[in-house]
Each structure stands twice: as C-alpha cells, then as structure tokens.
Design an enzyme around this catalytic site. Structure first.
Site, PDB file in Angstrom:
ATOM      1  N   ASP A 141       0.871  -1.166   0.000  1.00  0.00           N
ATOM      2  CA  ASP A 141       0.000   0.000   0.000  1.00  0.00           C
ATOM      3  C   ASP A 141       0.911   1.221   0.000  1.00  0.00           C
ATOM      4  O   ASP A 141       1.578   1.521   0.997  1.00  0.00           O
ATOM      5  CB  ASP A 141      -0.891  -0.009   1.238  1.00  0.00           C
ATOM      6  CG  ASP A 141      -1.802   1.214   1.318  1.00  0.00           C
ATOM      7  OD1 ASP A 141      -1.655   2.127   0.489  1.00  0.00           O
ATOM      8  OD2 ASP A 141      -2.645   1.257   2.236  1.00  0.00           O
ATOM      9  N   ASN A 181       4.975   5.101 -10.316  1.00  0.00           N
ATOM     10  CA  ASN A 181       3.863   5.172 -11.248  1.00  0.00           C
ATOM     11  C   ASN A 181       2.501   5.128 -10.566  1.00  0.00           C
ATOM     12  O   ASN A 181       1.540   5.722 -11.053  1.00  0.00           O
ATOM     13  CB  ASN A 181       3.946   4.018 -12.255  1.00  0.00           C
ATOM     14  CG  ASN A 181       2.665   3.849 -13.031  1.00  0.00           C
ATOM     15  OD1 ASN A 181       2.339   4.645 -13.912  1.00  0.00           O
ATOM     16  ND2 ASN A 181       1.900   2.808 -12.701  1.00  0.00           N
ATOM     17  N   TYR A 191      -6.255  16.389  -7.572  1.00  0.00           N
ATOM     18  CA  TYR A 191      -5.401  15.595  -8.469  1.00  0.00           C
ATOM     19  C   TYR A 191      -4.379  16.486  -9.157  1.00  0.00           C
ATOM     20  O   TYR A 191      -3.178  16.188  -9.175  1.00  0.00           O
ATOM     21  CB  TYR A 191      -6.248  14.862  -9.498  1.00  0.00           C
ATOM     22  CG  TYR A 191      -5.437  14.075 -10.496  1.00  0.00           C
ATOM     23  CD1 TYR A 191      -4.875  12.849 -10.147  1.00  0.00           C
ATOM     24  CD2 TYR A 191      -5.207  14.556 -11.783  1.00  0.00           C
ATOM     25  CE1 TYR A 191      -4.113  12.126 -11.058  1.00  0.00           C
ATOM     26  CE2 TYR A 191      -4.454  13.842 -12.702  1.00  0.00           C
ATOM     27  CZ  TYR A 191      -3.909  12.631 -12.332  1.00  0.00           C
ATOM     28  OH  TYR A 191      -3.147  11.914 -13.228  1.00  0.00           O
ATOM     29  N   LYS A 240      -0.214  16.399  -8.777  1.00  0.00           N
ATOM     30  CA  LYS A 240       0.686  16.164  -9.899  1.00  0.00           C
ATOM     31  C   LYS A 240       1.606  17.366 -10.129  1.00  0.00           C
ATOM     32  O   LYS A 240       2.751  17.213 -10.576  1.00  0.00           O
ATOM     33  CB  LYS A 240      -0.121  15.842 -11.159  1.00  0.00           C
ATOM     34  CG  LYS A 240      -0.803  14.480 -11.105  1.00  0.00           C
ATOM     35  CD  LYS A 240       0.201  13.363 -10.851  1.00  0.00           C
ATOM     36  CE  LYS A 240      -0.437  11.995 -10.863  1.00  0.00           C
ATOM     37  NZ  LYS A 240       0.545  10.887 -10.673  1.00  0.00           N
TER      38      LYS A 240
END
Length: 253
Positions: free
Chosen positions: A64, A91, A156, A160
């Site tokens: 995890d 990733n 999100y 990023k």
C-alpha cells in the site's frame, strides 16, 4: 547487442495494469529484473507471469503506497529477492474526480497519500541502495495536469504539480551523488484508471479528437515505454530534473 538495462533491478509501482504494466514489461525486455509493487500482489501476478513467459525476470510485491511501513517492507523484500535497487519508477497514482463542493476529506487524503507521500517515501527508501552503488535513477510519473488545470480535479492537479516540483528539488539535492531524478507527464492514455470517464463523456472525447485533427488524443500504454526506458538508460545520463511530456502535443496546443 547489449540490452539498455541489462543487470539492473527496477521497482515499478502500480504495475498491474496500464502505464505501469507497459513500463514493467519494457524494462524486463531491456534486461532489468523488475519488482512490481501493487496494493494486490495477486493482480500483479498476471503481469509477472507474462514477463517470465517472455524470458524476463519479475516478482510481485504487495504494498500500500500510502503506508510508509509497507513501503519499507516492500523495498526490503525486493532487495532480498533481486538485489540492490538501481531504478525506481513511481507510477502508482490515485485519481478521484470530484468538484470542489463535493470533495470529502477522505478523497483528499487518499490522493495525497498515494500521489505525494508515497512517492516521497519510496525515493527515501531506495536512497541507501543508490548511495552504495554510487548511482541511481528515479522516474516519477506525473501528468499533463501537473502543468495545467482540469475542472473537477483540483486535488489531483495539485498533487501532480507537486510531483513536478518534487522531481526538480530531488534532482538538485541528489545530482552530486550521481542520482538522476526526472518525471514523465502522460497525456490521455487509455487505461483502466480513466475507463469510466471515457465511457461517460462522449462530448469531451469528440472534442479531444477534433483538437488533434481527427487523429485522436488517446494513446496506448505501450507508447510511453520508450521514453521510460530511455530515461533509465545510460543514454540519459545528462538529463536531470526535467519533465518529459508524452501527450501527442496536447500541452503545446
């Protein structure tokens, strides 16, 4: 001809499908021994089996990414089974699309845990291996939305964007140790992560296709493999702290 990653040990997180699967398979074809870290080792086993059938070497390790304890355990297991780590590909990612007024605390925590916290502590966990070897490679998978916004995806996009700055900062911090840190910003890839969005947003899909002259903005996961292999290879030894956009020109539009 010598393979580009011959003898290297690589960790690829979230490698049970999509972009992670494509990178893991590409690394194995280039001679790397690959550990796929995934929340479910059972799901990653299919990719491992396909790599082995193709003549490569790979293992699946349950992890995890949001748990530092599990990260440390998974890296230690990889080290004991494959040897010291040479390459890390961060990733694994979490994408939950919710408007500002509907975003819950647990949604924010999940994306922060996986997209930022996990990336940082995985870099920390493999650092001793890199220092022993006198070299190492970290590739963080960001997004085109780390460079621009997208409605309904504030957290999100923020995570990023943080991946991009984390990449630059770690590259500066580690370059004197011969450790290269870069990131890849994928565009619109056909992956299980966005399958529901593609199925329920026909109008956006149509406009995206028109934006690219009818040739389509959507890419297959294996279209990122060459970039990921190159950045991990000796040929990219002078590339540090940069983000490579693999997006069919979307970010240049």
């Amino acid at each position: 001809m010598k393979k580009q990653l011959e003898g290297k040990v690589a960790i690829v997180t979230g490698g049970s499908q999509g972009i992670g699967e494509a990178i893991a398979k590409g690394y194995a074809r280039e001679g790397a021994r690959v550990a796929i870290l995934n929340r479910s080792a059972e799901k990653a086993k299919r990719v491992v089996d396909e790599i082995v059938q193709d003549g490569g070497e790979a293992i699946a390790v349950a992890c995890d990414i949001g748990s530092v304890a599990q990260i440390d355990r998974a890296v230690a297991e990889t080290r004991s089974r494959l040897g010291d780590i040479d390459i890390l590909v961060n990733n694994a990612g979490s994408y939950l699309m919710t408007p500002l007024g509907e975003t819950e605390e647990r949604t924010v925590e999940q994306m922060l845990d996986v997209n930022i916290k996990g990336v940082f502590f995985l870099c920390q966990a493999v650092l001793p291996d890199f220092l022993r070897a006198g070299e190492g490679v970290i590739i963080n998978i960001g997004s085109i939305f780390g460079n621009t916004g997208f409605p309904g995806s504030a957290i999100y996009c923020a995570t990023k964007g943080a991946v991009s700055l984390l990449t630059k900062t770690l590259a500066l911090e580690l370059r004197d140790r011969n450790i290269r840190v870069n990131s890849i910003a994928p565009g619109w890839f056909e992956t299980p992560l966005n399958e529901e969005y593609r199925a329920t947003n026909e109008e956006f899909m149509r406009r995206a296709d028109e934006r690219f002259g009818g040739k389509g903005a959507w890419m297959r996961p294996d279209e990122i493999t060459g970039t990921a292999v190159f950045l991990a290879s000796p040929g990219a030894r002078s590339i540090m702290g940069t983000t490579v956009f693999v997006d069919r020109g979307w970010s240049a539009y």
